[in-house]
Write an enzyme that holds these catalytic residues in place. Sequence first.
Site, mmCIF file in Angstrom:
data_model
loop_
_atom_site.group_PDB
_atom_site.id
_atom_site.type_symbol
_atom_site.label_atom_id
_atom_site.label_comp_id
_atom_site.label_asym_id
_atom_site.label_seq_id
_atom_site.Cartn_x
_atom_site.Cartn_y
_atom_site.Cartn_z
ATOM 1 N N ARG B 260 0.656 -1.110 0.095
ATOM 2 C CA ARG B 260 -0.051 0.034 -0.124
ATOM 3 C C ARG B 260 1.017 1.223 0.028
ATOM 4 O O ARG B 260 1.539 1.482 1.162
ATOM 5 C CB ARG B 260 -0.663 -0.005 1.311
ATOM 6 C CG ARG B 260 -1.967 0.961 1.152
ATOM 7 C CD ARG B 260 -2.709 0.979 2.672
ATOM 8 N NE ARG B 260 -1.650 1.640 3.413
ATOM 9 C CZ ARG B 260 -1.880 1.379 4.918
ATOM 10 N NH1 ARG B 260 -3.010 0.480 5.592
ATOM 11 N NH2 ARG B 260 -1.155 1.993 5.753
ATOM 12 N N HIS B 264 -3.400 4.659 5.121
ATOM 13 C CA HIS B 264 -4.822 3.723 5.018
ATOM 14 C C HIS B 264 -5.784 4.613 4.602
ATOM 15 O O HIS B 264 -6.603 4.118 3.414
ATOM 16 C CB HIS B 264 -5.088 3.336 6.160
ATOM 17 C CG HIS B 264 -6.527 2.785 6.481
ATOM 18 N ND1 HIS B 264 -7.029 1.671 5.874
ATOM 19 C CD2 HIS B 264 -7.699 3.465 6.966
ATOM 20 C CE1 HIS B 264 -8.229 1.393 6.019
ATOM 21 N NE2 HIS B 264 -8.870 2.502 6.806
ATOM 22 N N TYR B 272 3.538 4.645 10.904
ATOM 23 C CA TYR B 272 4.085 3.251 11.258
ATOM 24 C C TYR B 272 4.680 2.221 10.462
ATOM 25 O O TYR B 272 5.102 1.059 10.584
ATOM 26 C CB TYR B 272 2.465 2.423 11.908
ATOM 27 C CG TYR B 272 1.454 2.620 11.003
ATOM 28 C CD1 TYR B 272 1.289 1.771 9.744
ATOM 29 C CD2 TYR B 272 0.365 3.552 10.989
ATOM 30 C CE1 TYR B 272 0.134 1.834 9.009
ATOM 31 C CE2 TYR B 272 -0.385 3.841 10.181
ATOM 32 C CZ TYR B 272 -0.611 2.844 9.333
ATOM 33 O OH TYR B 272 -1.639 2.968 8.323
HETATM 34 C C1 LIG Z 1 -15.842 -5.047 9.718
HETATM 35 C C2 LIG Z 1 -14.792 -3.931 9.726
HETATM 36 N N1 LIG Z 1 -14.003 -3.920 10.543
HETATM 37 C C3 LIG Z 1 -13.340 -2.862 10.601
HETATM 38 C C4 LIG Z 1 -13.297 -1.926 9.689
HETATM 39 C C5 LIG Z 1 -12.474 -0.580 9.651
HETATM 40 N N2 LIG Z 1 -11.504 -0.674 8.347
HETATM 41 C C6 LIG Z 1 -11.546 -0.086 7.274
HETATM 42 S S1 LIG Z 1 -10.405 -0.539 6.162
HETATM 43 C C7 LIG Z 1 -9.508 -1.617 7.504
HETATM 44 C C8 LIG Z 1 -8.327 -2.257 6.902
HETATM 45 C C9 LIG Z 1 -8.431 -3.198 6.006
HETATM 46 O O1 LIG Z 1 -7.517 -3.875 5.685
HETATM 47 P P1 LIG Z 1 -7.142 -4.996 4.509
HETATM 48 O O2 LIG Z 1 -8.493 -5.866 4.230
HETATM 49 O O3 LIG Z 1 -6.027 -5.457 4.509
HETATM 50 O O4 LIG Z 1 -7.412 -3.974 3.374
HETATM 51 P P2 LIG Z 1 -6.599 -2.707 2.737
HETATM 52 O O5 LIG Z 1 -7.285 -1.604 3.267
HETATM 53 O O6 LIG Z 1 -5.149 -2.776 3.202
HETATM 54 O O7 LIG Z 1 -6.789 -2.573 1.342
HETATM 55 C C10 LIG Z 1 -10.389 -1.584 8.674
HETATM 56 C C11 LIG Z 1 -9.732 -2.175 9.729
HETATM 57 C C12 LIG Z 1 -14.182 -2.095 8.620
HETATM 58 N N3 LIG Z 1 -14.282 -1.300 7.439
HETATM 59 N N4 LIG Z 1 -15.182 -3.182 8.562
#
Ligand SMILES: Cc1ncc(C[n+]2csc(CCOP(=O)(O)OP(=O)(O)O)c2C)c(N)n1
Lengths: 324, 351
Positions: B260, B264, B272
């Site tokens: 990434r 975020h 981090y």
């Molecule tokens: C069920 C749920 N829990 C928490 C979140 C908050 N949240 C949004 S994106 C994210 C991280 C997602 O990580 P990943 O699946 O690796 O996808 P990336 O963003 O790295 O592409 C979190 C914790 C959410 N959207 N849905």
Amino acid sequence: MAILTYLEAIRQGIWEEMERDASVFLLGEDIAAYGGAFKVTAGLLERFGDERVIDTPISESAIVGAAVGAALMGMRPVAEMQFMDFISCGFDQIVNMAAKIHYRWGARVPLVIRGPAGAGVHGGPFHSQSNEMWFVHTPGLKVVVPATAYDAKGLIKASIRDDNPVIFFEHKYLYRRVKDEVPEEDYVVPLGKAAVRREGSDLAIITYGAMVRTALEAAGQLMTEGISVEVVDLRTLLPYDEQCILASVRKCSKVMLLHEDTRIGGMAGELAAMITEKAFEDLDGPVVRVTAPDTPVPFSPPLEDYFLPGVQKVVEAARKLAAY
Amino acid sequence: METARGASPLAKSRTDRKKTPGPDPQLLERMLYYLKLTREAESRIEQVLYRQGKIVGGVYVGRGQEAIGVGSAIQLVEGDVVLPSHRDFSCFLIRGFTLRQILCNWMGRANGPTRGRDNTLHIGDVNRGVIPIISHLGDTCPVACGVAMVLKRRGKNNVALVHFGEGTSSRGDVHEAMNMAGVMKLPVIFICNNNAYAYSTPTSKQYAVKDLAVRGAAYGMPGIVVDGNDILAVFSVVAEAIARGRRGEGPSFIECKTFRMSGHSAHDAAEYVPHELFEQWKQKDPIARFEKFLLAKRFLTEKQIERLGAEVTEQVDDAVAYAESSPLPEGASAAEGVYCGPDCWWKESSR
Ligand SMILES: Cc1ncc(C[n+]2csc(CCOP(=O)(O)OP(=O)(O)O)c2C)c(N)n1
Ligand SMILES: [Mg+2]
């Protein structure tokens, strides 16, 4: 006394409980080194270490279920939902596992599930919900919704000490916007007790969460028009403070129920029923609800503004009710 | 776990074989076009419009991961369905949403596909075969199973692609969906974009295996690791998985290793993340790599690539201007369209 934001007050409350009780620990997504998406738990890892401030995988059901297991083993877990919208992913563990254990076999389940809820920050349908009623309709849970920084600290401490599963709704709009004098010493705000935020005699607005501010602002405006408004902050929705509500109803004889949540099946409906059952003779007008419409929370600012009950809507409804 | 090699845009297609033998240069150019358009559009959103306050709320981009969306969705045919993650901007373009429509959605405009009701890439159209995420991570995986059940019954050899992050793979819904797809032999391709972080959480705190791809075996499907920054590699493993799906052999799980190259979301400075990691992964940028390849193999000239760059900039300029001059919705319209019915508000105006 220090001036703290609502967010800092929650952090201080958690901090103090962790200091005084080694069984209190935290778990959730991105809460340790990162300090949580809104930084509520910032600094706690450094103070209490990674056995008491635990980052989890993205697994809400396992977070809640693990909290239940730890609570049964004598701990007092505080689980964070990154947004309260995502609590639905842990729903079964809350409403079926946590909520029904004590009734079924008498064991204590002292846990808190907390996180940011509510709208006003253009978060769209999945980062803005006021989903407290999903839990108010579940016997065995307690549901807490602080509106001030003082209460946020006192209520989180009371929630952590409570021997039941408590769902603690923090309003994200208030996190950094609300500031109060917050005593540094130990105090709790008892669960199940409402507070009269403003005394008045013509009509009572009964509300909670971010709408307390809206009600107070409306009350100030209405005062200049000669309408004296009492504002009651529920603070806990389950169990709610029937006595305090009825006292204000009897005093004012007119009552408006206000919440950011949608209308059908909202807290206002429950309170309207209770008030008409218990204080029908005291009423001088219809019980009025001011709520969000029955839609998801829309994203685009003009839509969200329309969705949210604002000061103007409250003032207009109050004028009509006062004139009734 | 396997490392499968499937078709590739470099393979000689049947029609090609009759004429001049060789790869499909048009497809390669389209791939580069979508990579560049996605990069440019997302950069504008994150680094300009968000900072100017013209886009409000959460802003997620897929910088550095574009090869996954493009290398997979580019292979879909009529009747296939894609369920992209929040970092797969390209999938919407490839399936025919215009940049104007997409920008209108990000900016909450009345003429965006959700009419201001929802934000970012929460844009769907069943007719285009695009089913968007909700914020709740992983919820689209079971939906992909239902889609695939119907595709299978229709008997036209269509498939469903569902994208999600490695953090999302911790959700129960993802496991339930993979198991169901395995049991029912559904034509679902589970594409995990493993970008090393889930918000601030590194993979070491997310799962306890080296490669998530091993989970494929646990659900009775191939699990494949691929370099997610190599679009040709992504293309070929996805091609093989799609071929399996079309042949009725069931689902596949593909883990695309990537990174990434952003916070975020736009508000997150990603302190981090060790700085060296950004430096390392910059060297593996999927677009630069692909361009280098195209130049070396003389599929495109510097000039052509430059022209492509100018073209996408122009398209983004146009879409931004269009979205900015588009109206915001009327507040009261928020009340409409909750239910489908005879006087459905959604049907009244063209979408
Ligand atoms: C069920 C749920 N829990 C928490 C979140 C908050 N949240 C949004 S994106 C994210 C991280 C997602 O990580 P990943 O699946 O690796 O996808 P990336 O963003 O790295 O592409 C979190 C914790 C959410 N959207 N849905
Ligand atoms: Mg990730």
